[in-house]
Design a protein around this motif. Sequence first.
Motif, PDB file in Angstrom:
ATOM      1  N   LEU A  14     -17.987 -13.761  13.762  1.00 54.14           N
ATOM      2  CA  LEU A  14     -18.471 -13.482  12.422  1.00 54.14           C
ATOM      3  C   LEU A  14     -19.631 -14.393  12.072  1.00 54.14           C
ATOM      4  O   LEU A  14     -19.573 -15.593  12.280  1.00 54.14           O
ATOM      5  CB  LEU A  14     -17.330 -13.699  11.427  1.00 54.14           C
ATOM      6  N   GLN A  15     -20.702 -13.802  11.577  1.00 54.87           N
ATOM      7  CA  GLN A  15     -21.867 -14.577  11.151  1.00 54.87           C
ATOM      8  C   GLN A  15     -22.102 -14.297   9.668  1.00 54.87           C
ATOM      9  O   GLN A  15     -22.535 -13.219   9.302  1.00 54.87           O
ATOM     10  CB  GLN A  15     -23.112 -14.175  11.945  1.00 54.87           C
ATOM     11  N   VAL A  16     -21.784 -15.256   8.826  1.00 53.64           N
ATOM     12  CA  VAL A  16     -21.952 -15.082   7.394  1.00 53.64           C
ATOM     13  C   VAL A  16     -22.783 -16.236   6.853  1.00 53.64           C
ATOM     14  O   VAL A  16     -22.564 -17.388   7.208  1.00 53.64           O
ATOM     15  CB  VAL A  16     -20.585 -15.058   6.677  1.00 53.64           C
ATOM     16  N   CYS A  17     -23.704 -15.928   5.977  1.00 56.94           N
ATOM     17  CA  CYS A  17     -24.542 -16.934   5.328  1.00 56.94           C
ATOM     18  C   CYS A  17     -25.462 -17.655   6.294  1.00 56.94           C
ATOM     19  O   CYS A  17     -26.018 -18.690   5.960  1.00 56.94           O
ATOM     20  CB  CYS A  17     -23.701 -17.971   4.577  1.00 56.94           C
ATOM     21  N   ARG A  77      -4.488 -10.316   1.626  1.00 58.96           N
ATOM     22  CA  ARG A  77      -5.501 -10.541   2.665  1.00 58.96           C
ATOM     23  C   ARG A  77      -6.565 -11.503   2.164  1.00 58.96           C
ATOM     24  O   ARG A  77      -7.763 -11.243   2.245  1.00 58.96           O
ATOM     25  CB  ARG A  77      -6.130  -9.208   3.068  1.00 58.96           C
ATOM     26  N   ARG A  78      -6.123 -12.600   1.626  1.00 63.86           N
ATOM     27  CA  ARG A  78      -7.026 -13.638   1.148  1.00 63.86           C
ATOM     28  C   ARG A  78      -6.600 -14.958   1.771  1.00 63.86           C
ATOM     29  O   ARG A  78      -5.438 -15.135   2.167  1.00 63.86           O
ATOM     30  CB  ARG A  78      -7.005 -13.726  -0.378  1.00 63.86           C
ATOM     31  N   PHE A  79      -7.520 -15.893   1.810  1.00 61.76           N
ATOM     32  CA  PHE A  79      -7.293 -17.105   2.569  1.00 61.76           C
ATOM     33  C   PHE A  79      -7.533 -18.365   1.742  1.00 61.76           C
ATOM     34  O   PHE A  79      -8.373 -18.388   0.837  1.00 61.76           O
ATOM     35  CB  PHE A  79      -8.216 -17.143   3.799  1.00 61.76           C
ATOM     36  N   PHE A  80      -6.790 -19.392   2.118  1.00 58.89           N
ATOM     37  CA  PHE A  80      -7.027 -20.738   1.610  1.00 58.89           C
ATOM     38  C   PHE A  80      -7.855 -21.464   2.665  1.00 58.89           C
ATOM     39  O   PHE A  80      -7.472 -21.502   3.839  1.00 58.89           O
ATOM     40  CB  PHE A  80      -5.699 -21.451   1.378  1.00 58.89           C
ATOM     41  N   ALA A  81      -8.987 -22.027   2.276  1.00 58.71           N
ATOM     42  CA  ALA A  81      -9.886 -22.704   3.220  1.00 58.71           C
ATOM     43  C   ALA A  81      -9.698 -24.212   3.108  1.00 58.71           C
ATOM     44  O   ALA A  81      -9.700 -24.768   2.003  1.00 58.71           O
ATOM     45  CB  ALA A  81     -11.333 -22.334   2.925  1.00 58.71           C
ATOM     46  N   TYR A  82      -9.556 -24.860   4.247  1.00 58.41           N
ATOM     47  CA  TYR A  82      -9.273 -26.296   4.270  1.00 58.41           C
ATOM     48  C   TYR A  82     -10.212 -26.994   5.241  1.00 58.41           C
ATOM     49  O   TYR A  82     -10.341 -26.588   6.397  1.00 58.41           O
ATOM     50  CB  TYR A  82      -7.816 -26.510   4.680  1.00 58.41           C
ATOM     51  N   LEU A  83     -10.859 -28.049   4.768  1.00 60.37           N
ATOM     52  CA  LEU A  83     -11.740 -28.881   5.584  1.00 60.37           C
ATOM     53  C   LEU A  83     -11.142 -30.286   5.626  1.00 60.37           C
ATOM     54  O   LEU A  83     -11.473 -31.149   4.796  1.00 60.37           O
ATOM     55  CB  LEU A  83     -13.155 -28.932   5.016  1.00 60.37           C
ATOM     56  N   LEU A 132     -21.927 -23.567   1.400  1.00 63.58           N
ATOM     57  CA  LEU A 132     -20.559 -23.594   1.924  1.00 63.58           C
ATOM     58  C   LEU A 132     -19.640 -22.729   1.067  1.00 63.58           C
ATOM     59  O   LEU A 132     -18.875 -21.902   1.586  1.00 63.58           O
ATOM     60  CB  LEU A 132     -20.041 -25.029   1.965  1.00 63.58           C
ATOM     61  N   LEU A 133     -19.720 -22.883  -0.241  1.00 61.42           N
ATOM     62  CA  LEU A 133     -18.860 -22.106  -1.129  1.00 61.42           C
ATOM     63  C   LEU A 133     -19.190 -20.621  -1.052  1.00 61.42           C
ATOM     64  O   LEU A 133     -18.290 -19.770  -1.082  1.00 61.42           O
ATOM     65  CB  LEU A 133     -18.995 -22.615  -2.566  1.00 61.42           C
ATOM     66  N   GLY A 134     -20.474 -20.310  -0.943  1.00 58.96           N
ATOM     67  CA  GLY A 134     -20.862 -18.909  -0.807  1.00 58.96           C
ATOM     68  C   GLY A 134     -20.326 -18.291   0.464  1.00 58.96           C
ATOM     69  O   GLY A 134     -19.853 -17.149   0.477  1.00 58.96           O
ATOM     70  N   HIS A 135     -20.373 -19.057   1.537  1.00 56.47           N
ATOM     71  CA  HIS A 135     -19.852 -18.572   2.823  1.00 56.47           C
ATOM     72  C   HIS A 135     -18.343 -18.353   2.754  1.00 56.47           C
ATOM     73  O   HIS A 135     -17.830 -17.321   3.207  1.00 56.47           O
ATOM     74  CB  HIS A 135     -20.184 -19.572   3.924  1.00 56.47           C
ATOM     75  N   LEU A 136     -17.623 -19.307   2.185  1.00 57.26           N
ATOM     76  CA  LEU A 136     -16.172 -19.196   2.119  1.00 57.26           C
ATOM     77  C   LEU A 136     -15.742 -18.017   1.258  1.00 57.26           C
ATOM     78  O   LEU A 136     -14.788 -17.302   1.598  1.00 57.26           O
ATOM     79  CB  LEU A 136     -15.571 -20.500   1.579  1.00 57.26           C
ATOM     80  N   ALA A 137     -16.444 -17.795   0.158  1.00 55.72           N
ATOM     81  CA  ALA A 137     -16.131 -16.641  -0.689  1.00 55.72           C
ATOM     82  C   ALA A 137     -16.357 -15.340   0.073  1.00 55.72           C
ATOM     83  O   ALA A 137     -15.573 -14.394  -0.040  1.00 55.72           O
ATOM     84  CB  ALA A 137     -16.978 -16.682  -1.957  1.00 55.72           C
ATOM     85  N   ALA A 138     -17.414 -15.288   0.877  1.00 54.83           N
ATOM     86  CA  ALA A 138     -17.730 -14.070   1.623  1.00 54.83           C
ATOM     87  C   ALA A 138     -16.702 -13.791   2.716  1.00 54.83           C
ATOM     88  O   ALA A 138     -16.513 -12.642   3.110  1.00 54.83           O
ATOM     89  CB  ALA A 138     -19.125 -14.173   2.234  1.00 54.83           C
ATOM     90  N   THR A 139     -16.034 -14.816   3.208  1.00 56.26           N
ATOM     91  CA  THR A 139     -15.023 -14.619   4.249  1.00 56.26           C
ATOM     92  C   THR A 139     -13.663 -14.222   3.675  1.00 56.26           C
ATOM     93  O   THR A 139     -12.735 -13.957   4.436  1.00 56.26           O
ATOM     94  CB  THR A 139     -14.841 -15.890   5.092  1.00 56.26           C
ATOM     95  N   GLY A 140     -13.534 -14.236   2.335  1.00 66.53           N
ATOM     96  CA  GLY A 140     -12.270 -13.851   1.710  1.00 66.53           C
ATOM     97  C   GLY A 140     -11.417 -15.013   1.256  1.00 66.53           C
ATOM     98  O   GLY A 140     -10.243 -14.833   0.936  1.00 66.53           O
ATOM     99  N   ALA A 141     -12.005 -16.212   1.178  1.00 64.36           N
ATOM    100  CA  ALA A 141     -11.254 -17.367   0.694  1.00 64.36           C
ATOM    101  C   ALA A 141     -11.150 -17.309  -0.827  1.00 64.36           C
ATOM    102  O   ALA A 141     -12.112 -16.966  -1.512  1.00 64.36           O
ATOM    103  CB  ALA A 141     -11.937 -18.666   1.123  1.00 64.36           C
ATOM    104  N   LEU A 162     -11.008 -26.517  -5.230  1.00 58.46           N
ATOM    105  CA  LEU A 162     -11.783 -25.688  -6.154  1.00 58.46           C
ATOM    106  C   LEU A 162     -11.407 -24.235  -5.944  1.00 58.46           C
ATOM    107  O   LEU A 162     -11.598 -23.702  -4.844  1.00 58.46           O
ATOM    108  CB  LEU A 162     -13.288 -25.869  -5.915  1.00 58.46           C
ATOM    109  N   PRO A 163     -10.857 -23.548  -6.967  1.00 57.79           N
ATOM    110  CA  PRO A 163     -10.679 -22.105  -6.846  1.00 57.79           C
ATOM    111  C   PRO A 163     -12.044 -21.439  -6.950  1.00 57.79           C
ATOM    112  O   PRO A 163     -12.848 -21.801  -7.809  1.00 57.79           O
ATOM    113  CB  PRO A 163      -9.783 -21.758  -8.034  1.00 57.79           C
ATOM    114  N   LEU A 164     -12.335 -20.516  -6.052  1.00 60.96           N
ATOM    115  CA  LEU A 164     -13.626 -19.846  -6.095  1.00 60.96           C
ATOM    116  C   LEU A 164     -13.671 -18.910  -7.295  1.00 60.96           C
ATOM    117  O   LEU A 164     -12.643 -18.462  -7.802  1.00 60.96           O
ATOM    118  CB  LEU A 164     -13.867 -19.111  -4.782  1.00 60.96           C
TER     119      LEU A 164
END
Length: 414
Positions: free
Chosen positions: A2-5, A105-111, A131-140, A393-395
């Motif tokens: 997957l290539q996003v952002c 079908r939504r995800f929690f993103a953790y760094l 980063l936030l834009g990318h995570l939102a686009a992936t379904g986080a 941060l909730p998107l």
Amino acid sequence: MLQVCGPPGTAAYAEDDALTMTTHQRPQVPAPAGERTELRLGVIPGEVHAAYLRRPGAHPASFLQTPAWARVKTGWRAESLGWFDADRRMVGSALVLYRRLPGVRRFFAYLPEGPGADWADPQLERWLDPLLGHLAATGAFAVRMGPPLAYRRWSARTLKDAAGPGRRVGDILPDMVEPLGAAVADRLRESGWRRCGEDGQGGDAQPRLVFEVPLAGRGLDDLWTGLNQEWRRNVKKASKSGVWTGVEGPRTLPGFHQLLRVTERRDGFALGRDLDYYRRQYAELNAEQPGRMRLYTARHQGELLAAHTLLTAPDGSRVWYQTGASADHRREVRPSNALQWRMLRDALTAGAAVYDMRGVPDDLDPAARAHGLLRWKLGTGGEAVETVGEWELPLQGAVNKALHRAMHTYLTRR
């Protein structure tokens, strides 16, 4: 993949040529001084990510931000990301772990202990916005990160002198407040991020209070005199008793794990990790970079009495004493003190700047059971370090905020 952002037209990623991004874009004209210059974010192969972390000048990374760590963790989907400047040079990286919330079908993103960004950049949003834009686009629906920055520091002497009934580390005036850590915490809060645990929910997954032994600029004599009298006495006693210390391979992992179970029962905690977890950790970390994880052992008359794992940062600047295990018997020969002294010496010889002993309790009450671990680590003469901690941060969107609340309810019930 997957290539996003990522930059439009990205064709490939090169490990050589300063990790530049190969694109068909026209070169960007540098922005005038004082204006915001955009950074581009793209998904990168794990091998490119690993190579970047070893390059001089890369932002120092925790072992939790390496591609190998993604292969250690089961139940998470992982992704490596890279930031690129106007000259298409890679200037930052992140390992993102995604956990799917049950039933949606939504995800929690953790760094964990990341990302590896320039936290001193006055234009911090040019790192976080992509980063936030990318995570939102992936379904986080929400993101948690742990900027790898120190916030407050207490010397071993300060905490030893402050010990008393009912006292905690946070009650004591620190010896130092790190300006960058304090500034980043303020900026995150102003941008809507919530520090984990501040509202009584969702505490840090990684230890916020850690113990570090500075090694930069010190010699072996400095390291020895930095130990308190009890530690020096115990190390000498181990030597006179014939305790052998060394590094062993994966065949000793079962013995280490048996000692870990003994330690958990004795000290009243449970990590909940089976032997396969440590075998996978050893294999994956060392496959990515030989020597990344080592198993140190202490034996007396051939019997394994203590075993500790040591992890090394990709650039070698920091080592972590991750997990320690020891037997209930023959404790009088002090195998753990001997083992830590060996690990400290090896870290110093290897050129590490920091020996990180990971988490410590904040209890300064000598009568409290939890104080024992802090007291033991204080004997090395290092310092307790409070990091800026983990932030969530909730998107944007009401649904995402509702999912974020549901996630915390789910984790609390677990």
